[in-house]
Design an enzyme around this catalytic site. Structure first.
Site, PDB file in Angstrom:
ATOM      1  CD  GLU A  44      -3.003  -1.029   2.818  1.00 11.87           C
ATOM      2  OE1 GLU A  44      -4.290  -1.500   1.798  1.00 11.87           O
ATOM      3  OE2 GLU A  44      -2.668  -0.671   3.177  1.00 11.87           O
ATOM      4  CD  GLU A  55      -4.706 -10.329  -7.153  1.00 13.78           C
ATOM      5  OE1 GLU A  55      -5.744 -10.677  -6.431  1.00 13.78           O
ATOM      6  OE2 GLU A  55      -3.964  -9.337  -7.025  1.00 13.78           O
ATOM      7  CB  CYS A  89      -5.153  -7.942 -10.756  1.00 12.64           C
ATOM      8  SG  CYS A  89      -4.553  -6.674  -9.434  1.00 12.64           S
TER       9      CYS A  89
END
Length: 131
Positions: A44, A55, A89
């Site tokens: 983050e 991913e 993703c």
């Protein structure tokens, strides 16, 4: 393919996640066609939009090592809530993976299985761009 081993690798990646804001850890394990596994975790950032998803970190690591063909993906979260890859993703995976790519999502006591094409139909492909 050993689904349990792939899920274990995704769960193991949870420990490396950097999630001081959401406290929601995600791990991913991406199996290449030649049997290697690459893991990723979410990282983050305070503005959230610059955060990296597990991913895409796994895809980047595999691509960096020269892989372009993948056999399966497993995703796990600290909540064991069956988290699936987000839209961004999914599109990244679609760049390298067939619609038939199995995606295993950890639900703790069980596992949900999807095909990438179920999660994101009609993706933008290189052919869409005339490539």
């Amino acid at each position: 393919m050993d689904v349990e081993a792939l899920l274990a690798a995704a769960r193991g990646a949870l420990e490396d996640a950097y999630v001081p804001y959401s406290e929601y850890r995600v791990g991913a394990a991406l199996l290449t066609e030649d049997g290697e596994t690459y893991v990723g975790c979410n990282v983050e950032n305070a503005n959230y939009s610059n955060s990296l998803h597990a991913e895409e970190v796994a895809v980047a690591e595999a691509v960096k090592r020269g892989h372009r063909e993948f056999a399966a993906l497993a995703v796990a979260s600290s909540e064991q809530d069956g988290v699936t890859p987000c839209g961004m993703c999914r599109q990244t995976l679609a760049e390298f993976c067939e619609e038939s790519l199995p995606v295993y999502c950890d639900e703790g006591e069980s596992v949900s299985k999807y095909r990438l094409g179920e999660l994101i139909p009609n993706t933008i492909q290189p052919a869409t761009l005339g490539k």
